[in-house]
Design an enzyme around this catalytic site. Sequence first.
Site, mmCIF file in Angstrom:
data_model
loop_
_atom_site.group_PDB
_atom_site.id
_atom_site.type_symbol
_atom_site.label_atom_id
_atom_site.label_comp_id
_atom_site.label_asym_id
_atom_site.label_seq_id
_atom_site.Cartn_x
_atom_site.Cartn_y
_atom_site.Cartn_z
ATOM 1 N N ASP A 13 3.773 4.033 14.902
ATOM 2 C CA ASP A 13 2.411 3.741 14.470
ATOM 3 C C ASP A 13 2.075 2.548 13.873
ATOM 4 O O ASP A 13 1.817 2.420 12.657
ATOM 5 C CB ASP A 13 2.359 4.973 13.434
ATOM 6 C CG ASP A 13 0.878 5.236 12.797
ATOM 7 O OD1 ASP A 13 0.678 5.827 11.705
ATOM 8 O OD2 ASP A 13 -0.083 4.769 13.841
ATOM 9 N N SER A 54 -3.275 4.452 4.686
ATOM 10 C CA SER A 54 -2.733 4.254 5.858
ATOM 11 C C SER A 54 -2.825 2.624 6.248
ATOM 12 O O SER A 54 -3.888 2.370 6.153
ATOM 13 C CB SER A 54 -3.024 5.155 6.749
ATOM 14 O OG SER A 54 -2.665 6.573 6.496
ATOM 15 N N HIS A 92 -2.614 5.239 14.332
ATOM 16 C CA HIS A 92 -3.454 6.481 14.068
ATOM 17 C C HIS A 92 -4.865 6.147 13.722
ATOM 18 O O HIS A 92 -5.841 6.806 13.984
ATOM 19 C CB HIS A 92 -2.809 7.264 13.195
ATOM 20 C CG HIS A 92 -1.570 7.957 13.625
ATOM 21 N ND1 HIS A 92 -1.962 9.041 14.846
ATOM 22 C CD2 HIS A 92 -0.048 8.034 13.604
ATOM 23 C CE1 HIS A 92 -0.720 9.606 15.314
ATOM 24 N NE2 HIS A 92 0.279 8.926 14.527
HETATM 25 O O1 LIG Z 1 -5.990 7.366 6.182
HETATM 26 C C1 LIG Z 1 -5.415 7.950 7.278
HETATM 27 O O2 LIG Z 1 -4.077 8.135 7.420
HETATM 28 C C2 LIG Z 1 -6.114 7.961 8.209
HETATM 29 N N1 LIG Z 1 -5.618 8.488 9.559
HETATM 30 C C3 LIG Z 1 -6.890 8.603 10.506
HETATM 31 C C4 LIG Z 1 -6.967 8.839 11.631
HETATM 32 C C5 LIG Z 1 -7.967 8.961 12.153
HETATM 33 C C6 LIG Z 1 -9.276 8.610 11.569
HETATM 34 F F1 LIG Z 1 -10.047 8.710 12.276
HETATM 35 C C7 LIG Z 1 -9.186 8.135 10.208
HETATM 36 C C8 LIG Z 1 -7.973 8.087 9.908
HETATM 37 C C9 LIG Z 1 -7.661 7.758 8.396
HETATM 38 N N2 LIG Z 1 -8.345 7.303 7.421
HETATM 39 C C10 LIG Z 1 -9.640 8.055 7.004
HETATM 40 O O3 LIG Z 1 -9.466 9.015 7.212
HETATM 41 C C11 LIG Z 1 -10.238 7.538 5.748
HETATM 42 C C12 LIG Z 1 -11.707 7.675 5.962
HETATM 43 C C13 LIG Z 1 -10.999 8.502 4.929
HETATM 44 C C14 LIG Z 1 -10.876 7.622 3.577
HETATM 45 C C15 LIG Z 1 -10.212 8.165 2.409
HETATM 46 C C16 LIG Z 1 -10.171 7.442 1.480
HETATM 47 C C17 LIG Z 1 -10.907 6.575 1.149
HETATM 48 C C18 LIG Z 1 -11.625 5.925 2.073
HETATM 49 C C19 LIG Z 1 -11.652 6.407 3.372
#
Ligand SMILES: O=C(O)c1[nH]c2ccc(F)cc2c1NC(=O)[C@H]1C[C@@H]1c1ccccc1
Length: 232
Positions: A89, A183, A41
């Site tokens: 995933d 993730s 994802h």
């Molecule tokens: O972490 C996830 O579950 C996930 N799933 C997605 C799906 C599409 C997608 F384009 C991104 C993700 C994404 N990561 C994020 O949004 C990361 C950017 C955010 C973030 C959060 C905390 C600390 C640093 C950066």
Amino acid sequence: ILGGREARPHLRPHMASLQLDGEHICGGFLIAEQWVLSAAHCTEETDGKLFQVLLGAHSLTEPEPHKRLYRVRAQIPHPGSNVYNNEDDLLLLQLEEKAELNEHVQVLPFQREQRDVAAGTVCEVAGWGTVTHSGRRPDRLQQVERPVLSRDECNHRTRHDHSITPNMMCTDSRKRDTCKGDSGGPLVCNGVAEAVVTAGSRVCGNYKKPGIYTRIAPYAAWIDRVMGALSG
Ligand SMILES: O=C(O)c1[nH]c2ccc(F)cc2c1NC(=O)[C@H]1C[C@@H]1c1ccccc1
């Protein structure tokens, strides 16, 4: 990581930060010298751009010995992964070159035996994901310990309502939990990577919605096949 604490620096030399234009997007971990495992994802909004992989890091911004950003030669999402559910995933990333292994950069073995981790087993998960409900992003790697929740418990109507397949597992999410940005990171039980934090959007820190992970053992053959085919 909600409700966790700063990890002891460099105690998780397998941890990877998947980055786009210098921004941390997802976690991952080194499963071989030239291969990182993460979540499919995480590539959803990257419109085909390749990640860069940061290895040997504790802080995302400060200079550290052995910290190095690697270019990616290939990104292979599991063919069963899709935008509608959490199934399959997984994402394999082949680095442009073999990672230079040292005390801060190491491979983490993953589980190959097809046996569920017993409910109640306390495992650990680390990441640079959000540390508050308001979405604050940490600079340094965080960690938290979480007990495994049985699949039956996790599939309860009021929790994930029968969406947890045998290829997934859950951990208790009361207060302490993974969150956005974690993730792709590994769930480590007794020193072995048992599963990968799924990257589907899920509320964090709510005990009604346990953490969901993709178990790795069911995918060992796929991982070996892809690594073997691209080992040129
Ligand atoms: O972490 C996830 O579950 C996930 N799933 C997605 C799906 C599409 C997608 F384009 C991104 C993700 C994404 N990561 C994020 O949004 C990361 C950017 C955010 C973030 C959060 C905390 C600390 C640093 C950066």
